[in-house]
Design an enzyme around this catalytic site. Sequence first.
Site, short mmCIF file in Angstrom:
data_model
loop_
_atom_site.label_atom_id
_atom_site.label_comp_id
_atom_site.label_asym_id
_atom_site.label_seq_id
_atom_site.Cartn_x
_atom_site.Cartn_y
_atom_site.Cartn_z
N ASP A 60 1.74 -3.09 13.08
CA ASP A 60 0.98 -2.83 11.88
C ASP A 60 1.54 -3.59 10.67
O ASP A 60 2.75 -3.55 10.43
CB ASP A 60 1.04 -1.31 11.59
CG ASP A 60 0.22 -0.90 10.40
OD1 ASP A 60 -1.01 -0.95 10.49
OD2 ASP A 60 0.82 -0.52 9.36
N GLU B 1 -0.35 -7.74 13.33
CA GLU B 1 -1.36 -7.74 12.28
C GLU B 1 -0.78 -8.56 11.13
O GLU B 1 -0.01 -8.05 10.32
CB GLU B 1 -1.69 -6.32 11.82
CG GLU B 1 -2.87 -6.31 10.86
CD GLU B 1 -3.02 -5.01 10.05
OE1 GLU B 1 -4.12 -4.76 9.56
OE2 GLU B 1 -2.03 -4.28 9.88
C1 GLC Z 1 -2.83 -1.57 8.58
C2 GLC Z 1 -3.73 -0.54 9.22
C3 GLC Z 1 -4.38 0.25 8.14
C4 GLC Z 1 -3.33 0.92 7.31
C5 GLC Z 1 -2.30 -0.08 6.80
C6 GLC Z 1 -1.07 0.62 6.32
O1 GLC Z 1 -3.53 -2.52 7.88
O2 GLC Z 1 -4.62 -1.15 10.08
O3 GLC Z 1 -5.28 1.20 8.65
O4 GLC Z 1 -3.93 1.58 6.23
O5 GLC Z 1 -1.87 -0.96 7.79
O6 GLC Z 1 -0.32 1.10 7.38
#
Ligand code: GLC
Length: 477
Positions: free
Chosen positions: A185, A247
């Site tokens: 994440d 991500e």
């Molecule tokens: C990522 C997740 C999202 C979350 C953020 C903070 O982007 O996909 O849903 O709010 O991280 O953890």
Amino acid sequence: MSWREGIVYQVYPRSFQDSDGDGVGDLPGITARLDHLEWLGVDALWVSPFYPSPLADFGYDVSDYTDVDPMFGSLPDFDRLTAAAHARGLKVLVDLVACHTSIQHAWFRDHPEWYVWARGDRPPNNWTSAFGGPAWTRFDDERWYLHSFYPEQPDLDWRNPEVVAAMQEVVRFWVARGADGFRLDAIDRLAKDPQMRDDPPSEEPFGLPLLDHERGRDFRHSRNAAWIGEALGAIREAAGDALLIGEVYLPAHKHAPYLEHLDRAFVFELIQSPWEPGALRHAVAAGAAVEGRSGPGATWALSNHDFGRFSARFGRRNERAAALLLMTLPGTACIYQGDEIGQGIGPGGDPPYDRVGRDVFRHPMQWDRTPGGGFSVSRPWLPVVDPAARNVADQREDPGSLLSFWRELIALRKGLGPGFRMLDGDPGVIAYERGNVRVAINAGDAPVAVPDGEVVLATAPAAAALAPGDAALVKPA
Ligand code: GLC
């Protein structure tokens, strides 16, 4: 084809299947629905966070990394889910939220030095939170703490070796419990400039309206600092060979430092693209050009729990062509739960539970045509939208349904050879060679000729021309 280049199905646990009648999905619910995943033919599931959490960000604010929130079940429930998935040949990916904890995590109280602080009358720089406003919140008369997201999510200081060791423990814990990989994440927020310099302006347009306030900023200091490799190396060391998908909220051509240690990173160009040939071609070319640690570096998604349903972004007319696109790209492909039956966005009157309005793409899964959609016997935490119009049970019976089309595509993906090359041609068409087949997607507004050869699969019954919104996969003669 290895499962690593196969298909990952994203489960948003709150909204997948409720097994205990509290209106919220849970881990036993996922286990009970694995039949759907096996029938579909996907290779793995990624389960969004199910850890203990005060739910300021619906689980992305973790207060204990090595447990399951009672709302979602227990650790033995996780073990049962993993064992049942493995017995069906499905791999399991968990979500590692390594950038920040919940402000209620015991670490914030017991180890404040594990977090990022500044002193003074004003925030030390221009860094912003992803959800708007400054990334700094006052803690007491002297100190500010950093949060890349909500103020309830303080950022960990990955320059502190104790933080690195603690998170390595977390990774080892889930690997030992059977996790085959991690979705990392917001991993681009891990490494910050130790001097805390201001982010400079940028000329490169990137980002969706949700993140409009971030446009025009080059996040070279608040994120993506040059020492990121050290942090990722530590995660890799603990993860061993597990599949690591990052991500990384950056244009794909900037993913290289991440992919020295990770297998893949999400291609945000695609998940943010409109149905427009230039933008789609750019997204595909940008992601396909990236090499990862173990093959193609891209993980592709059309929708997820943050950026909305692609059927809404692209239009229903283009839904099948988009599915054909996703299933023929090189790397890992990710399907967001419900997209396989065309779950749309909710009715306009939905209450905005989530502070940044993302609940419209987190509605419960529609398994059958009953009013609760087969999701829950009680009042679901978000309304079930249109179960009679689209649900898994009905579409399973119908060979012409969207679900059946996805299933054909998924089976077909397994037989695709390696190799990928974009092809020139009509400006309205996204055309490429994948292994020994050719794909043509008409995202323009005029009909175009179907490529020469044997049509293996198409969105419309065999015709000489591809209408706008149609696509075909062809074996050249
Ligand atoms: C990522 C997740 C999202 C979350 C953020 C903070 O982007 O996909 O849903 O709010 O991280 O953890």
